[in-house]
Design an enzyme around this catalytic site. Structure first.
Site, PDB file in Angstrom:
ATOM      1  N   LYS A   1       0.823  -1.211   0.000  1.00 20.99           N
ATOM      2  CA  LYS A   1       0.000   0.000   0.000  1.00 20.99           C
ATOM      3  C   LYS A   1       0.851   1.252   0.000  1.00 20.99           C
ATOM      4  O   LYS A   1       1.923   1.281   0.587  1.00 20.99           O
ATOM      5  CB  LYS A   1      -0.901  -0.026   1.247  1.00 20.99           C
ATOM      6  CG  LYS A   1      -1.976   0.987   1.197  1.00 20.99           C
ATOM      7  CD  LYS A   1      -3.319   0.470   1.605  1.00 20.99           C
ATOM      8  CE  LYS A   1      -4.411   1.432   1.256  1.00 20.99           C
ATOM      9  NZ  LYS A   1      -4.174   2.335   0.133  1.00 20.99           N
TER      10      LYS A   1
ATOM     11  N   LYS B   1       5.658   2.347   8.378  1.00 19.93           N
ATOM     12  CA  LYS B   1       4.436   2.980   8.887  1.00 19.93           C
ATOM     13  C   LYS B   1       3.315   1.951   9.097  1.00 19.93           C
ATOM     14  O   LYS B   1       2.680   1.916  10.145  1.00 19.93           O
ATOM     15  CB  LYS B   1       3.994   4.016   7.845  1.00 19.93           C
ATOM     16  CG  LYS B   1       2.899   4.945   8.268  1.00 19.93           C
ATOM     17  CD  LYS B   1       2.550   5.909   7.131  1.00 19.93           C
ATOM     18  CE  LYS B   1       3.774   6.689   6.651  1.00 19.93           C
ATOM     19  NZ  LYS B   1       3.437   7.703   5.631  1.00 19.93           N
TER      20      LYS B   1
ATOM     21  N   LYS C   1       4.782   2.786  -3.135  1.00 19.89           N
ATOM     22  CA  LYS C   1       4.509   4.198  -3.414  1.00 19.89           C
ATOM     23  C   LYS C   1       4.600   4.411  -4.909  1.00 19.89           C
ATOM     24  O   LYS C   1       5.312   3.670  -5.607  1.00 19.89           O
ATOM     25  CB  LYS C   1       5.533   5.101  -2.712  1.00 19.89           C
ATOM     26  CG  LYS C   1       5.054   6.509  -2.509  1.00 19.89           C
ATOM     27  CD  LYS C   1       4.157   6.647  -1.286  1.00 19.89           C
ATOM     28  CE  LYS C   1       3.665   8.055  -1.061  1.00 19.89           C
ATOM     29  NZ  LYS C   1       3.078   8.213   0.272  1.00 19.89           N
TER      30      LYS C   1
ATOM     31  N   THR D   1      -5.430  12.166   7.558  1.00 14.25           N
ATOM     32  CA  THR D   1      -4.023  12.349   7.913  1.00 14.25           C
ATOM     33  C   THR D   1      -3.866  13.525   8.883  1.00 14.25           C
ATOM     34  O   THR D   1      -3.153  13.434   9.882  1.00 14.25           O
ATOM     35  CB  THR D   1      -3.163  12.511   6.645  1.00 14.25           C
ATOM     36  OG1 THR D   1      -3.513  11.469   5.737  1.00 14.25           O
ATOM     37  CG2 THR D   1      -1.682  12.420   6.959  1.00 14.25           C
TER      38      THR D   1
ATOM     39  N   ASN E   1      -3.841  19.185   1.872  1.00 12.91           N
ATOM     40  CA  ASN E   1      -4.750  18.273   2.566  1.00 12.91           C
ATOM     41  C   ASN E   1      -4.327  18.047   4.023  1.00 12.91           C
ATOM     42  O   ASN E   1      -5.118  18.251   4.954  1.00 12.91           O
ATOM     43  CB  ASN E   1      -4.808  16.931   1.803  1.00 12.91           C
ATOM     44  CG  ASN E   1      -5.665  15.918   2.513  1.00 12.91           C
ATOM     45  OD1 ASN E   1      -5.400  15.571   3.662  1.00 12.91           O
ATOM     46  ND2 ASN E   1      -6.709  15.458   1.879  1.00 12.91           N
TER      47      ASN E   1
HETATM   48  P1  NAD Z   1      -1.139  18.468  -0.964  1.00 11.88           P
HETATM   49  O1  NAD Z   1      -0.703  18.481  -2.385  1.00 11.88           O
HETATM   50  O2  NAD Z   1      -2.575  18.402  -0.637  1.00 11.88           O
HETATM   51  O3  NAD Z   1      -0.548  19.714  -0.172  1.00 11.88           O
HETATM   52  C1  NAD Z   1       0.796  20.096  -0.196  1.00 11.88           C
HETATM   53  C2  NAD Z   1       0.829  21.571   0.193  1.00 11.88           C
HETATM   54  O4  NAD Z   1       2.185  21.986   0.335  1.00 11.88           O
HETATM   55  C3  NAD Z   1       0.200  22.466  -0.885  1.00 11.88           C
HETATM   56  O5  NAD Z   1      -0.632  23.413  -0.271  1.00 11.88           O
HETATM   57  C4  NAD Z   1       1.414  23.093  -1.562  1.00 11.88           C
HETATM   58  O6  NAD Z   1       1.135  24.364  -2.111  1.00 11.88           O
HETATM   59  C5  NAD Z   1       2.381  23.186  -0.395  1.00 11.88           C
HETATM   60  N1  NAD Z   1       3.775  23.259  -0.819  1.00 11.88           N
HETATM   61  C6  NAD Z   1       4.370  22.655  -1.867  1.00 11.88           C
HETATM   62  N2  NAD Z   1       5.663  22.995  -1.940  1.00 11.88           N
HETATM   63  C7  NAD Z   1       5.900  23.825  -0.911  1.00 11.88           C
HETATM   64  C8  NAD Z   1       7.036  24.520  -0.437  1.00 11.88           C
HETATM   65  N3  NAD Z   1       8.198  24.416  -1.057  1.00 11.88           N
HETATM   66  N4  NAD Z   1       6.925  25.285   0.667  1.00 11.88           N
HETATM   67  C9  NAD Z   1       5.733  25.396   1.306  1.00 11.88           C
HETATM   68  N5  NAD Z   1       4.606  24.774   0.907  1.00 11.88           N
HETATM   69  C10 NAD Z   1       4.693  23.994  -0.185  1.00 11.88           C
HETATM   70  O7  NAD Z   1      -0.335  17.230  -0.314  1.00 11.88           O
HETATM   71  P2  NAD Z   1      -0.699  16.439   1.005  1.00 11.88           P
HETATM   72  O8  NAD Z   1      -1.505  15.263   0.619  1.00 11.88           O
HETATM   73  O9  NAD Z   1      -1.175  17.365   2.052  1.00 11.88           O
HETATM   74  O10 NAD Z   1       0.751  15.872   1.398  1.00 11.88           O
HETATM   75  C11 NAD Z   1       1.697  16.640   2.127  1.00 11.88           C
HETATM   76  C12 NAD Z   1       2.719  15.705   2.758  1.00 11.88           C
HETATM   77  O11 NAD Z   1       2.041  14.764   3.581  1.00 11.88           O
HETATM   78  C13 NAD Z   1       3.550  14.880   1.780  1.00 11.88           C
HETATM   79  O12 NAD Z   1       4.837  14.698   2.318  1.00 11.88           O
HETATM   80  C14 NAD Z   1       2.822  13.560   1.746  1.00 11.88           C
HETATM   81  O13 NAD Z   1       3.661  12.477   1.356  1.00 11.88           O
HETATM   82  C15 NAD Z   1       2.384  13.446   3.185  1.00 11.88           C
HETATM   83  N6  NAD Z   1       1.256  12.535   3.419  1.00 11.88           N
HETATM   84  C16 NAD Z   1       0.047  12.726   2.822  1.00 11.88           C
HETATM   85  C17 NAD Z   1      -0.999  11.848   3.093  1.00 11.88           C
HETATM   86  C18 NAD Z   1      -2.398  12.035   2.535  1.00 11.88           C
HETATM   87  O14 NAD Z   1      -3.289  11.304   2.959  1.00 11.88           O
HETATM   88  N7  NAD Z   1      -2.649  12.961   1.643  1.00 11.88           N
HETATM   89  C19 NAD Z   1      -0.794  10.758   3.953  1.00 11.88           C
HETATM   90  C20 NAD Z   1       0.454  10.594   4.558  1.00 11.88           C
HETATM   91  C21 NAD Z   1       1.463  11.491   4.277  1.00 11.88           C
END
Ligand code: NAD
Length: 476
Positions: A71, A95, A107, A195, A234
């Protein structure tokens, strides 16, 4: 600035793994078997758009198949590469083991800036990518189940699910081929927020333990604590929203792609989010101080720093200047291995990514189970539970009458007690339990062993031990 060079993301994960493994007594060879990535598939495919053929590069990496399906999310970003996908797949293995989600780690990623494409173009690209992965069983309900990550969300997951269903018309479990789908396409209540909600539950659990707070030099409750969040996507948005609205934390800084916002009195998360949606960034937001180089806010004084955007943002170039006593890694890999050493020496407590952002995969697990059982959680028992509660309320009402007004039920008690748990309540309860139990397993190792001085090493020890036991059970 240090003269040390920064390792790649995957090397960084491996270095942290090696640190933990050096404290374990694993059979010869098993350590390497667990650490290495089993396979990475690279695909280049063409999609006809705007009158020309465009070629895209995508990856799906499978880190460990000690449990199947494997996953892990699919990321859409221009920086996606094999090293990054393999690092993220490895983190998924650890994780899932840590939070007892019965999956191996995987991934995926596509090198694309989704903001440069129209919705119908993104659909064509996503469907083609899904086709390429599904025909190699890299999307499959019992073998490999993707989810959203950076740059993807419910919409992309719905396209992937539909593409798989079209290719497997008789598979009754087709919907379980991907998680993070919208509710009307087989999703589960509470997955979008999961998350960020998990980050909130993780901090709530941390704050229940005096000893742990003391290790970070903190005390008291979350109420009033000053938080700085990087990335209002998110994960960052939901974490900041719940922590400010429900726990009374003050969001004093928000860092986005185009700069940062600072307000010592606290920012209105909802208002900032609406501004970003409307204007594409934080620039011009009226009710805060704007900083063009947002990353400097990572070094600002606060109680809790929440990097929730991307990897490698706290590194050898800025770690020395980070002042937050507590960092919770909502993003994957925001602290490099080198920075981790620096922060540890400074006494900063880090709640590690493999635990902190595990809320997503936990609720994905619930969604996968829901898809396989073909029934919404709570559907069978909710009304029966309410009927039993009604019996108690009737008895209390009778007591109320007998006592002749000298005793009565508290206001709202009846309504609150009568309400049976629906899917959302059950999902949140399952997530809260998961985050509490996993935290307790880490802290027990952290506090019971002299050679373990941080939560990340403790997290690795717990999860590697579980993966090793799975291999052992398979006779390896
Ligand atoms: P997302 O695309 O919804 O949000 C990412 C945010 O970060 C956006 O608002 C973007 O504009 C901002 N961003 C991008 N580059 C940036 C920078 N250089 N400086 C500041 N802000 C910046 O992504 P997400 O799903 O929220 O994921 C964010 C992190 O969380 C990632 O590392 C991802 O692997 C991790 N994650 C996400 C999930 C999930 O369920 N979506 C689960 C576990 C981990």
């Amino acid at each position: 600035m240090s003269s040390r060079t920064e390792p790649s993301f995957r090397e960084s994960v491996d270095l942290m793994f090696n640190r933990a493994v050096s404290l374990m007594d694993l059979p010869p060879g098993l350590e390497e078997k667990i650490r290495v990535c089993n396979a990475t598939y690279t695909v280049r495919f063409g999609v006809r758009l705007r009158g020309a053929m465009h070629t895209f590069t995508g990856y799906r990496s499978v880190h460990s198949e000690h449990m199947e399906p494997v996953k892990g999310g699919i990321r859409y970003a221009t920086g996606v590469n094999q090293d990054e996908v393999e690092a993220l797949a490895a983190l998924m293995t650890y994780k899932c083991a840590l939070v007892e989600a019965p999956f191996g780690g995987s991934k995926g990623g596509l090198c694309i800036d989704p903001r440069e494409y129209e919705e119908h173009e993104l659909e064509l690209i996503t469907r083609r990518f899904a086709y390429e992965l599904a025909k190699r069983d890299l999307i499959h309900p019992s073998q490999n189940v993707p989810a959203p990550d950076m740059g993807t969300g419910e919409r992309e997951m719905a396209w992937i699910a539909d593409q798989y269903a079209r290719m497997n018309t008789t598979d009754i479990n087709a919907r379980a081929c991907v998680t993070g789908k919208p509710l009307n396409a087989g999703g589960i209540s509470g997955r979008v927020e999961a998350t960020g909600r998990g980050v909130q539950y993780a901090l709530q659990e941390f704050f229940r333990h005096e000893e742990d707070k003391a290790a970070a030099g903190l005390s008291g409750k979350l109420d009033g604590k000053r938080l700085i969040v990087q990335g209002l996507g998110n994960v960052g948005y939901h974490a900041a929203k719940f922590l400010s609205e429900e726990d009374g934390a003050r969001i004093i800084g928000i860092i986005e792609r185009d700069g940062g916002l600072f307000s010592a009195d606290g920012l209105d998360v909802e208002a900032v989010r609406n501004w970003i949606v409307k204007h594409g960034g934080v620039t011009g937001y009226p009710d805060a101080q704007y900083v063009e180089d947002g990353a400097v806010l990572l070094e600002e004084e606060c109680d809790i720093l929440i990097p929730a955007a991307l990897e490698g943002v706290i590194n050898l170039s800025n770690a020395e200047r980070v002042k937050a006593p507590l960092i919770i890694e909502a993003a994957n890999g925001p602290v490099t291995a080198g920075a981790d050493d620096v922060l540890r020496k400074k006494g900063i407590v880090i709640i590690p990514d493999m635990y902190a952002n595990a809320g997503g995969v936990t609720v994905s697990y619930f969604e996968w189970v829901k898809n396989l059982s073909h029934i919404r959680f709570g559907r069978m028992q909710r009304r029966q539970e309410e009927a039993r509660h009604q019996l108690v309320i009737d008895e209390l009402q009778r007591l109320d009458d007998v006592m002749g007004g000298t005793w009565s039920m508290s206001p709202n008690f009846k309504d609150k007690y009568l309400k049976g748990a629906g899917e959302l309540e059950l999902v949140r309860s399952g997530l809260d339990d998961t985050m509490r139990v996993a935290y307790q397993s880490m802290r027990e190792v952290w506090h019971s062993r002299d050679d373990v001085t941080d939560l990340r090493t403790a997290a690795y020890l717990v999860s590697i031990d579980k993966v090793a036991k799975s291999y052992h059970a398979k006779g390896l």
